[in-house]
Design a protein around this motif. Structure first.
Motif, PDB file in Angstrom:
ATOM      1  N   THR A   1       0.830  -1.212   0.000  1.00 19.19           N
ATOM      2  CA  THR A   1       0.000   0.000   0.000  1.00 19.19           C
ATOM      3  C   THR A   1       0.860   1.255   0.000  1.00 19.19           C
ATOM      4  O   THR A   1       0.572   2.225  -0.724  1.00 19.19           O
ATOM      5  CB  THR A   1      -0.929  -0.001   1.223  1.00 19.19           C
ATOM      6  N   ARG A   2       1.923   1.234   0.805  1.00 18.45           N
ATOM      7  CA  ARG A   2       2.821   2.390   0.876  1.00 18.45           C
ATOM      8  C   ARG A   2       3.480   2.659  -0.474  1.00 18.45           C
ATOM      9  O   ARG A   2       3.584   3.817  -0.915  1.00 18.45           O
ATOM     10  CB  ARG A   2       3.881   2.174   1.948  1.00 18.45           C
ATOM     11  N   TYR A   3       3.930   1.608  -1.148  1.00 20.99           N
ATOM     12  CA  TYR A   3       4.605   1.800  -2.433  1.00 20.99           C
ATOM     13  C   TYR A   3       3.619   2.239  -3.520  1.00 20.99           C
ATOM     14  O   TYR A   3       3.976   3.040  -4.393  1.00 20.99           O
ATOM     15  CB  TYR A   3       5.346   0.527  -2.850  1.00 20.99           C
ATOM     16  N   ILE A   4       2.396   1.735  -3.453  1.00 20.35           N
ATOM     17  CA  ILE A   4       1.377   2.188  -4.412  1.00 20.35           C
ATOM     18  C   ILE A   4       1.088   3.674  -4.199  1.00 20.35           C
ATOM     19  O   ILE A   4       1.007   4.457  -5.152  1.00 20.35           O
ATOM     20  CB  ILE A   4       0.093   1.346  -4.271  1.00 20.35           C
ATOM     21  N   ALA A   5       0.939   4.068  -2.923  1.00 17.27           N
ATOM     22  CA  ALA A   5       0.671   5.475  -2.603  1.00 17.27           C
ATOM     23  C   ALA A   5       1.840   6.360  -3.034  1.00 17.27           C
ATOM     24  O   ALA A   5       1.637   7.441  -3.612  1.00 17.27           O
ATOM     25  CB  ALA A   5       0.407   5.630  -1.108  1.00 17.27           C
ATOM     26  N   ALA A   6       3.072   5.893  -2.767  1.00 16.16           N
ATOM     27  CA  ALA A   6       4.249   6.679  -3.136  1.00 16.16           C
ATOM     28  C   ALA A   6       4.343   6.840  -4.652  1.00 16.16           C
ATOM     29  O   ALA A   6       4.709   7.912  -5.154  1.00 16.16           O
ATOM     30  CB  ALA A   6       5.512   6.015  -2.602  1.00 16.16           C
ATOM     31  N   THR A   7       4.009   5.782  -5.389  1.00 16.84           N
ATOM     32  CA  THR A   7       4.035   5.852  -6.858  1.00 16.84           C
ATOM     33  C   THR A   7       2.963   6.810  -7.368  1.00 16.84           C
ATOM     34  O   THR A   7       3.195   7.562  -8.328  1.00 16.84           O
ATOM     35  CB  THR A   7       3.835   4.456  -7.469  1.00 16.84           C
ATOM     36  N   ALA A   8       1.793   6.794  -6.710  1.00 18.66           N
ATOM     37  CA  ALA A   8       0.740   7.753  -7.074  1.00 18.66           C
ATOM     38  C   ALA A   8       1.217   9.187  -6.826  1.00 18.66           C
ATOM     39  O   ALA A   8       0.963  10.089  -7.640  1.00 18.66           O
ATOM     40  CB  ALA A   8      -0.527   7.467  -6.271  1.00 18.66           C
ATOM     41  N   GLY A   9       1.923   9.381  -5.713  1.00 19.44           N
ATOM     42  CA  GLY A   9       2.477  10.702  -5.421  1.00 19.44           C
ATOM     43  C   GLY A   9       3.499  11.118  -6.458  1.00 19.44           C
ATOM     44  O   GLY A   9       3.505  12.274  -6.921  1.00 19.44           O
TER      45      GLY A   9
ATOM     46  N   ALA B   1       2.700  19.920  -5.037  1.00 20.25           N
ATOM     47  CA  ALA B   1       2.649  19.926  -3.572  1.00 20.25           C
ATOM     48  C   ALA B   1       1.873  18.729  -3.047  1.00 20.25           C
ATOM     49  O   ALA B   1       2.285  18.060  -2.079  1.00 20.25           O
ATOM     50  CB  ALA B   1       2.015  21.228  -3.071  1.00 20.25           C
ATOM     51  N   LEU B   2       0.742  18.432  -3.680  1.00 20.97           N
ATOM     52  CA  LEU B   2      -0.072  17.283  -3.280  1.00 20.97           C
ATOM     53  C   LEU B   2       0.713  15.985  -3.467  1.00 20.97           C
ATOM     54  O   LEU B   2       0.711  15.111  -2.590  1.00 20.97           O
ATOM     55  CB  LEU B   2      -1.352  17.258  -4.113  1.00 20.97           C
ATOM     56  N   GLY B   3       1.388  15.857  -4.598  1.00 21.51           N
ATOM     57  CA  GLY B   3       2.168  14.649  -4.860  1.00 21.51           C
ATOM     58  C   GLY B   3       3.304  14.455  -3.872  1.00 21.51           C
ATOM     59  O   GLY B   3       3.526  13.338  -3.378  1.00 21.51           O
ATOM     60  N   ILE B   4       4.017  15.534  -3.558  1.00 23.54           N
ATOM     61  CA  ILE B   4       5.129  15.434  -2.608  1.00 23.54           C
ATOM     62  C   ILE B   4       4.607  15.077  -1.218  1.00 23.54           C
ATOM     63  O   ILE B   4       5.211  14.257  -0.504  1.00 23.54           O
ATOM     64  CB  ILE B   4       5.930  16.749  -2.567  1.00 23.54           C
ATOM     65  N   SER B   5       3.474  15.645  -0.824  1.00 29.46           N
ATOM     66  CA  SER B   5       2.879  15.321   0.480  1.00 29.46           C
ATOM     67  C   SER B   5       2.539  13.837   0.568  1.00 29.46           C
ATOM     68  O   SER B   5       2.779  13.189   1.599  1.00 29.46           O
ATOM     69  CB  SER B   5       1.621  16.164   0.718  1.00 29.46           C
ATOM     70  N   ILE B   6       1.999  13.282  -0.518  1.00 25.04           N
ATOM     71  CA  ILE B   6       1.668  11.854  -0.543  1.00 25.04           C
ATOM     72  C   ILE B   6       2.945  11.021  -0.461  1.00 25.04           C
ATOM     73  O   ILE B   6       3.016  10.032   0.288  1.00 25.04           O
ATOM     74  CB  ILE B   6       0.873  11.504  -1.814  1.00 25.04           C
ATOM     75  N   GLU B   7       3.976  11.413  -1.205  1.00 23.27           N
ATOM     76  CA  GLU B   7       5.258  10.697  -1.171  1.00 23.27           C
ATOM     77  C   GLU B   7       5.831  10.662   0.242  1.00 23.27           C
ATOM     78  O   GLU B   7       6.283   9.614   0.724  1.00 23.27           O
ATOM     79  CB  GLU B   7       6.271  11.379  -2.083  1.00 23.27           C
ATOM     80  N   VAL B   8       5.831  11.816   0.896  1.00 20.12           N
ATOM     81  CA  VAL B   8       6.408  11.902   2.235  1.00 20.12           C
ATOM     82  C   VAL B   8       5.645  11.022   3.220  1.00 20.12           C
ATOM     83  O   VAL B   8       6.236  10.291   4.021  1.00 20.12           O
ATOM     84  CB  VAL B   8       6.429  13.371   2.724  1.00 20.12           C
ATOM     85  N   LYS B   9       4.319  11.074   3.162  1.00 25.69           N
ATOM     86  CA  LYS B   9       3.499  10.265   4.070  1.00 25.69           C
ATOM     87  C   LYS B   9       3.660   8.771   3.791  1.00 25.69           C
ATOM     88  O   LYS B   9       3.639   7.956   4.714  1.00 25.69           O
ATOM     89  CB  LYS B   9       2.028  10.667   3.951  1.00 25.69           C
ATOM     90  N   ALA B  10       3.825   8.406   2.516  1.00 29.38           N
ATOM     91  CA  ALA B  10       3.966   6.991   2.159  1.00 29.38           C
ATOM     92  C   ALA B  10       5.277   6.417   2.674  1.00 29.38           C
ATOM     93  O   ALA B  10       5.347   5.247   3.057  1.00 29.38           O
ATOM     94  CB  ALA B  10       3.870   6.827   0.649  1.00 29.38           C
ATOM     95  N   ASP B  11       6.338   7.224   2.689  1.00 28.38           N
ATOM     96  CA  ASP B  11       7.641   6.802   3.218  1.00 28.38           C
ATOM     97  C   ASP B  11       8.094   5.491   2.565  1.00 28.38           C
ATOM     98  O   ASP B  11       8.386   4.505   3.250  1.00 28.38           O
ATOM     99  CB  ASP B  11       7.574   6.654   4.737  1.00 28.38           C
ATOM    100  N   ALA B  12       8.151   5.480   1.224  1.00 33.20           N
ATOM    101  CA  ALA B  12       8.520   4.250   0.515  1.00 33.20           C
ATOM    102  C   ALA B  12       9.704   4.506  -0.419  1.00 33.20           C
ATOM    103  O   ALA B  12      10.848   4.296  -0.033  1.00 33.20           O
ATOM    104  CB  ALA B  12       7.315   3.720  -0.251  1.00 33.20           C
ATOM    105  N   TRP B  13       9.413   4.969  -1.648  1.00 31.30           N
ATOM    106  CA  TRP B  13      10.496   5.225  -2.583  1.00 31.30           C
ATOM    107  C   TRP B  13      11.437   6.305  -2.056  1.00 31.30           C
ATOM    108  O   TRP B  13      10.995   7.288  -1.456  1.00 31.30           O
ATOM    109  CB  TRP B  13       9.942   5.708  -3.920  1.00 31.30           C
ATOM    110  N   MET B  14      12.730   6.142  -2.299  1.00 33.76           N
ATOM    111  CA  MET B  14      13.718   7.159  -1.956  1.00 33.76           C
ATOM    112  C   MET B  14      14.061   7.934  -3.223  1.00 33.76           C
ATOM    113  O   MET B  14      14.507   7.345  -4.205  1.00 33.76           O
ATOM    114  CB  MET B  14      14.985   6.517  -1.388  1.00 33.76           C
ATOM    115  N   LEU B  15      13.838   9.218  -3.213  1.00 32.86           N
ATOM    116  CA  LEU B  15      14.121  10.048  -4.379  1.00 32.86           C
ATOM    117  C   LEU B  15      15.525  10.635  -4.277  1.00 32.86           C
ATOM    118  O   LEU B  15      15.954  11.086  -3.216  1.00 32.86           O
ATOM    119  CB  LEU B  15      13.081  11.153  -4.508  1.00 32.86           C
ATOM    120  N   SER B  16      16.232  10.635  -5.391  1.00 31.30           N
ATOM    121  CA  SER B  16      17.669  10.933  -5.391  1.00 31.30           C
ATOM    122  C   SER B  16      17.997  12.356  -4.956  1.00 31.30           C
ATOM    123  O   SER B  16      19.031  12.589  -4.329  1.00 31.30           O
ATOM    124  CB  SER B  16      18.238  10.671  -6.787  1.00 31.30           C
TER     125      SER B  16
END
Length: 225
Positions: free
Chosen positions: A11-19, A127-142
């Motif tokens: 679920t976290r990785y799906i959410a992070a990918t959506a973000g 902003a919405l996408g980054i907020s979702i990424e941060v909350k998901a705490d999955a993918w690490m962005l370079s």
């Protein structure tokens, strides 16, 4: 690992990918608005304008791979194997940027007002996408990992190093643009660096003060249900 943990991880990785997809859409809209792209997207866009046979998304992947090499140089023995997850994350992110540009190829601003409205939309979606990424705490962005590496290597606060990194990346893009096109702004038709770059740099962070609590409230609602 039990089934609940597996479900949570997926679920976290799906959410992070959506973000990531929303951030990619934001980048695509900023390119279409043609007022200047976000600082971290500038080098990829400059390179794409000079070498159009290679997509913005592929250059994003290649630039992120360069960031990973910088991290290796900074962290050395402290570089963890898990940090290599940035490679698939960067590949997915670059692919999503290309997909977004393809899906939005029909979008053409009719004038300056339309361009600024698109830029505002880009800020909000990013902003919405980054907020979702941060909350998901999955993918690490370079980009963020490189700022973290600088913070670790130089003993400076992450927030300070993030600003330094954004400035260095923007400077690199300006120098590339000057080398390729004789102007730090772009090729004369497509604006890589401009007022839009400053607006994106400032307002995405400001809008996250709204999108962060919004995403947190949505997550609480899902947990109750």
């Amino acid at each position: 690992m039990n089934s609940n943990k597996v479900f949570s991880l997926i679920t976290r990785y799906i959410a992070a990918t959506a973000g990531m997809f929303l951030v990619a859409v934001g980048i695509a809209i900023s390119i279409i608005a043609n007022l200047g792209t976000a600082p971290l997207s500038c080098p990829s866009y400059v390179l794409n304008l000079r070498f159009p046979s290679i997509s913005v998304g592929m250059f994003t992947f290649l630039v992120n791979c360069l960031f990973i090499l910088i991290q290796l140089a900074l962290l050395r023995k402290d570089f963890k194997l898990s940090y290599l997850m940035q490679i698939p994350a960067s590949l997915i992110f670059g692919s999503l940027i290309d997909l977004s540009l393809s899906l939005l190829s029909w979008l053409h601003p009719a004038g300056l007002l339309s361009s600024y409205l698109l830029l505002g939309l880009s800020c909000l979606i990013s902003a919405l996408g980054i907020s979702i990424e941060v909350k998901a705490d999955a993918w690490m962005l370079s980009a963020e990992m490189t700022a973290f590496s600088m913070s670790h290597a130089f003993g400076k606060p992450f927030s300070n190093m993030k600003v330094v990194m954004d400035c260095l990346v923007l400077l690199a893009a300006a120098l590339l643009s000057l080398l390729f096109f004789g102007s730090v702004l772009g090729n004369g038709t497509s604006n890589v660096i401009g007022l839009g770059t400053l607006i994106l740099a400032i307002f995405i962070g400001l809008l996250m003060k709204l999108t962060d609590p919004l995403i947190a409230a949505v997550l609480r609602l899902f947990k109750r249900n």
